[in-house]
Design a protein around this motif. Sequence first.
Motif, PDB file in Angstrom:
ATOM      1  N   SER A 390      -2.645   4.369   4.076  1.00  0.00           N
ATOM      2  CA  SER A 390      -3.783   4.801   3.266  1.00  0.00           C
ATOM      3  C   SER A 390      -5.084   4.815   4.052  1.00  0.00           C
ATOM      4  CB  SER A 390      -3.921   3.906   2.033  1.00  0.00           C
ATOM      5  OG  SER A 390      -4.157   2.551   2.397  1.00  0.00           O
ATOM      6  N   ASP A 393      -4.669   8.274   6.301  1.00  0.00           N
ATOM      7  CA  ASP A 393      -4.291   9.516   5.623  1.00  0.00           C
ATOM      8  C   ASP A 393      -3.071  10.165   6.282  1.00  0.00           C
ATOM      9  OD1 ASP A 393      -6.432   9.069   3.979  1.00  0.00           O
ATOM     10  OD2 ASP A 393      -7.775  10.455   5.002  1.00  0.00           O
ATOM     11  N   HIS A 414      -6.250   9.020   1.152  1.00  0.00           N
ATOM     12  CA  HIS A 414      -5.755   7.745   0.621  1.00  0.00           C
ATOM     13  C   HIS A 414      -4.395   7.880  -0.054  1.00  0.00           C
ATOM     14  CE1 HIS A 414      -5.981   3.674  -1.215  1.00  0.00           C
ATOM     15  NE2 HIS A 414      -6.770   3.451  -0.183  1.00  0.00           N
ATOM     16  N   GLN A 416      -0.888   6.786  -1.400  1.00  0.00           N
ATOM     17  CA  GLN A 416      -0.349   5.516  -1.877  1.00  0.00           C
ATOM     18  C   GLN A 416       1.142   5.656  -2.176  1.00  0.00           C
ATOM     19  OE1 GLN A 416      -4.499   3.838  -3.806  1.00  0.00           O
ATOM     20  NE2 GLN A 416      -2.605   3.246  -4.759  1.00  0.00           N
TER      21      GLN A 416
END
Length: 433
Positions: A390, A393, A414, A416
Motif C-alpha cells: 500500500s 502502489d 493505496h 489493500q
Amino acid sequence: MPSPRTSGTRRLLGAVAASLALVTASAGAGSASAPEAAAAPGATTSGATAPAGLREVMFVGNNWDGTADVIASRGDFQRVGRVNVIPDKEQRLREIYLNPVRLAYFLGVRSGPGEGHDQFVDDMYATPDGSAMVVSRPSFADVVSLDLRTGTINWRFPVAGYRADHMAVSPDGSRVAVSASTANTVHVLDIATGRQLGSFKTGDKPHENVFTSDGLLWNMSIGEVTTALDAPWLDWSKGDRKITVVDARTFETVRVIDMRTRLDAFGRGDLSDAVRPLVFTPDEKKVYFQVSFLNGLLEYDVDSDRITRLKNLPANPATDPDRTTWVNDSRHHGLSISPDGAKLCVAGTMDDYVTVVDRETLTEGPLVQASKPYWATVSGDGRSCVISESGADRVTAIDFATGQRVASVAVGDHPQRVRLARVPADWTSPTAG
C-alpha cells in the motif's frame, strides 16, 4: 509534538465545523436513523450474451483511488484492466453533505482509518458467472454490484451504521457477507440481487469474515483501533472483541470465542485480543491469526479450543516504537497459507517486509522488503503469496518455495484487499470505468 491521532482529531473537528456550515436548513431534517432499505436490485448483467469461457484474474482494491485493478492471477501478474467502483460518487457525496450525522462519520473515516483519505473500496469479489464485481465501500457505507461490461451499478445495499468493511463469499459463490463496522452487525446478501438474506450481531467493530466448509461463518471483531489508548494496560478500553461463529444459513450463533481468556491461559495476558486477518489450515482444524500490535502470529487449535503456539517475527529497527503511529493498531496485517498448508505468508505492515514461515517449525524465511504491505493472498496457481504494497502502489508475488520476490506490478493509489476472481475470457475495461 502531538501524535498523529491527536492531530487527526483536530483536523476532523475543524472539517466537521466547516462542512456543516455548508449544509442547508432543509438538509437538517434528514438526520440519520435506521439504515435505508436496499435499492431495488437490477439485473446482474447488461443483457449481452456472456462468453462461454471465464478467465481467472485477481481484483486489487485501490482504496484511496476508488478503483479496482484487474491483474493476471499468475505468471507476471500484468494488469488486464481497471474498474471505477465509484461511478455514483457525486450522488453519494451530495447525500452525505446534506446529512450532518453522515457527514461527521464520513469525515471521521477520512481522518481515522483513512489516514487523511476517503476509503472507497475495501473488499471485492466476482459473481460466479463473472458478470459483476461486488464491492464494499467504507466511506459510502454500502455494498454495490458493478456490471463488469459497462461499469454501471446493478444494485446497492446501504449497510447499517456508517461504514462497510471486510467481506467474504460463501463456498458456492451465492452469498456475500459484509461487516458493518459501526453497527456491530454482519449482513449476508444474495450476491446476484443484493437482497439481504439475514444478519447477526457481533462484538465491537466487526472486521474479517470467513466461511468454512462445515456451514459456518466466522466473524472477528477488533474493537476501537483509532484511539490513542494503545498501551497494554489500556487494552480493556478497546471494547468488546470476540469471534462470533454463526450457522451460515440460519445466522444463529453457534459459539463465541473470547481470545482474551485463551491468551491469558497461554500466559500472554499482555497481548491484544483483537484478532486481525486469520487463515485456516486445509482441514480447518487449526487457525493462524494476527492480533493488534504484535509482530508475529498465533496458532489456535479448533477442537481443543486453545492457543498452542506463538511466533514472534523480527522487528524492523526503523519502525517507530510509538504504538500510536501504527496504522489502525496493525503492526502486522496480512496472512495467507499455501494450498498444501505447509507455508504461511506474513505481511509485516509497519515493519515493511513480507516473509514466508514454515508452518511445522514456525521458522521464517528471507525478509523481503515491502512498503507497508497490507494484505496477503495466494496466486491462482498456488505457487506464490501475493501481497499489496500500500505504500508503493504495487502488488508483489513471493514464491512460497523460496521466499523470494518473483514479480511486481504497479496498481492504483493505496491497494489493500486482493482477491481471486473470474471474468469473461474476452473481458476489457468497461466503458464507464
